[in-house]
Design an enzyme around this catalytic site. Structure first.
Site, PDB file in Angstrom:
ATOM      1  N   GLU A   1     -23.518  16.215 -10.530  1.00 49.82           N
ATOM      2  CA  GLU A   1     -24.812  16.344  -9.788  1.00 49.82           C
ATOM      3  C   GLU A   1     -25.753  15.588 -10.366  1.00 49.82           C
ATOM      4  O   GLU A   1     -26.075  16.444 -11.486  1.00 49.82           O
ATOM      5  CB  GLU A   1     -24.673  17.379  -9.096  1.00 49.82           C
ATOM      6  CG  GLU A   1     -23.555  17.938  -8.471  1.00 49.82           C
ATOM      7  CD  GLU A   1     -23.697  19.300  -8.150  1.00 49.82           C
ATOM      8  OE1 GLU A   1     -24.479  19.949  -7.771  1.00 49.82           O
ATOM      9  OE2 GLU A   1     -22.551  20.144  -8.428  1.00 49.82           O
TER      10      GLU A   1
ATOM     11  N   ARG B   1     -17.432  19.306   3.149  1.00 49.93           N
ATOM     12  CA  ARG B   1     -16.961  19.684   1.572  1.00 49.93           C
ATOM     13  C   ARG B   1     -16.225  18.570   1.009  1.00 49.93           C
ATOM     14  O   ARG B   1     -15.097  18.090   1.001  1.00 49.93           O
ATOM     15  CB  ARG B   1     -15.819  20.966   1.898  1.00 49.93           C
ATOM     16  CG  ARG B   1     -15.253  21.368   0.511  1.00 49.93           C
ATOM     17  CD  ARG B   1     -16.237  21.865  -0.378  1.00 49.93           C
ATOM     18  NE  ARG B   1     -16.583  23.054   0.111  1.00 49.93           N
ATOM     19  CZ  ARG B   1     -17.679  23.996  -0.294  1.00 49.93           C
ATOM     20  NH1 ARG B   1     -18.427  23.522  -1.331  1.00 49.93           N
ATOM     21  NH2 ARG B   1     -18.073  25.121   0.025  1.00 49.93           N
TER      22      ARG B   1
ATOM     23  N   HIS C   1     -25.018  16.143  -4.718  1.00 49.07           N
ATOM     24  CA  HIS C   1     -24.137  17.034  -5.174  1.00 49.07           C
ATOM     25  C   HIS C   1     -22.470  16.264  -5.231  1.00 49.07           C
ATOM     26  O   HIS C   1     -21.668  16.609  -4.160  1.00 49.07           O
ATOM     27  CB  HIS C   1     -24.075  18.357  -4.448  1.00 49.07           C
ATOM     28  CG  HIS C   1     -23.290  19.279  -4.614  1.00 49.07           C
ATOM     29  ND1 HIS C   1     -21.998  19.261  -4.795  1.00 49.07           N
ATOM     30  CD2 HIS C   1     -23.714  20.591  -4.856  1.00 49.07           C
ATOM     31  CE1 HIS C   1     -21.610  20.480  -5.178  1.00 49.07           C
ATOM     32  NE2 HIS C   1     -22.574  21.381  -5.076  1.00 49.07           N
TER      33      HIS C   1
HETATM   34  O1  TA6 Z   1     -23.421  22.771  -7.633  1.00 50.50           O
HETATM   35  C1  TA6 Z   1     -22.661  23.959  -7.904  1.00 50.50           C
HETATM   36  C2  TA6 Z   1     -22.870  24.982  -6.816  1.00 50.50           C
HETATM   37  O2  TA6 Z   1     -24.334  25.158  -6.850  1.00 50.50           O
HETATM   38  C3  TA6 Z   1     -21.970  25.997  -7.036  1.00 50.50           C
HETATM   39  O3  TA6 Z   1     -22.729  27.152  -7.442  1.00 50.50           O
HETATM   40  C4  TA6 Z   1     -21.405  26.116  -5.752  1.00 50.50           C
HETATM   41  O4  TA6 Z   1     -22.023  27.341  -4.833  1.00 50.50           O
HETATM   42  C5  TA6 Z   1     -21.400  24.825  -5.236  1.00 50.50           C
HETATM   43  O5  TA6 Z   1     -22.551  24.460  -5.550  1.00 50.50           O
HETATM   44  C6  TA6 Z   1     -20.977  24.699  -3.915  1.00 50.50           C
HETATM   45  O6  TA6 Z   1     -22.059  25.105  -2.970  1.00 50.50           O
HETATM   46  P1  TA6 Z   1     -21.624  24.982  -1.435  1.00 50.50           P
HETATM   47  O7  TA6 Z   1     -22.994  25.676  -0.851  1.00 50.50           O
HETATM   48  O8  TA6 Z   1     -21.451  23.739  -1.155  1.00 50.50           O
HETATM   49  O9  TA6 Z   1     -20.516  25.801  -0.982  1.00 50.50           O
END
Ligand code: TA6
Length: 274
Positions: A248, A50, A145
């Site tokens: 991102e 994370r 991301h």
């Molecule tokens: O990039 C934003 C997103 O798509 C949000 O919708 C949220 O789900 C985030 O990614 C985090 O995703 P994750 O699967 O890492 O918890």
């Protein structure tokens, strides 16, 4: 999980896990850390880290079907091969590779090689190259991301997306929205912009501007989970949403990338601090 590798040169330092080829830290010489990492993150085989820069591939979120699993694909959940590091001018470049033979997936039954090159120095530069090594066409989604560290997400101003259309994935959202002026976080914000433009995040608390310049990327995603969504994530501290902002670079939904046999595509994400 093996510890991250550290890559250092006179102009900057970064840490990267083989797991997901996941950049978890970057600090230009003389500057504060630029990437955010949750204090609650897992560091387990098969689990997503994370924070830092997750590599989302071969789909984004639940994918174009809305049913793909795991969210954001398998690439961030498996170890990539570390190919080595080399000095290049004022930066060090670390390279990783993931081949389809190592990730059996009925949801993505294609032959590919993914390569991530990470340039570490006064800037951070990621290049994600996908090559179709099979004999049939395929399409895929991808995103770098990036979680940016900010002083207070409620105070940052994000410029560069004015006039861009976007899909609002937040509460009460929908498609076909158009950005009017800068982006500010006043609640849960989850937007997929159709934009190739440079984006600048001005942080009045840390007194710095973070600049994201990209190539080979039709989409810019801006995300802050705010209060409720943060509390719902076990690997995200309830109060950590004020310390991060995601900007991102990707190619998702209708902007998914198609490759014929032998073709390659590169997405590049360049992060700078001033
Ligand atoms: O990039 C934003 C997103 O798509 C949000 O919708 C949220 O789900 C985030 O990614 C985090 O995703 P994750 O699967 O890492 O918890």
């Amino acid at each position: 999980m093996p510890p991250p590798r550290t890559f250092s040169c006179p102009t900057g330092t970064a840490q990267i896990y083989d797991h997901g080829a996941h950049v978890v830290a970057w600090q230009p010489a003389g500057a504060e850390p630029v990437l955010w990492l949750s204090a609650r993150s897992q560091f387990e085989e098969g689990a997503a880290i994370r924070g830092g820069i997750p590599v989302c591939f071969p789909w984004f979120g639940p994918g174009r079907s809305g049913e793909a699993n795991p969210p954001h694909g398998f690439a961030r959940l498996v170890p990539w091969h570390f190919l080595g590091a080399s000095e290049a001018g004022a930066e060090v470049i670390a390279s990783y590779e993931l081949g389809s033979a190592e990730v059996e997936s009925a949801q993505f039954p294609y032959e590919f090689v993914a390569r991530l090159d990470v340039g570490v120095g006064a800037n951070l530069r990621l290049s994600l190259t996908l090559t179709n090594t099979g004999d049939v066409d395929f399409s895929y989604e991808e995103a770098l991301h990036t979680y940016l560290a900010v002083g207070d997400s409620r105070e940052v101003v994000i410029d560069g997306l004015d006039g861009a259309t976007y899909l609002d994935k937040g509460p009460g959202g929908g498609p076909g929205r158009r950005q009017d002026g800068p982006v500010r976080f006043v609640g849960e914000t989850d937007r997929v912009y159709h934009s190739t433009a440079e984006v600048r995040l001005t942080d009045p608390v840390l007194e710095r501007t973070l600049t994201v310049t990209k190539s080979g990327s039709a989409n810019t995603v801006v995300w802050n989970p705010w209060v409720t969504k943060s509390a719902a994530m076990s690997d995200f501290g309830d109060d950590e949403w004020t310390g991060m902002a995601c900007i991102e670079a990707g190619n998702v939904l209708a902007d998914a990338v198609s490759l014929s046999p032998g073709e390659s595509h590169t997405l590049t994400y360049l992060l700078g601090v001033s």
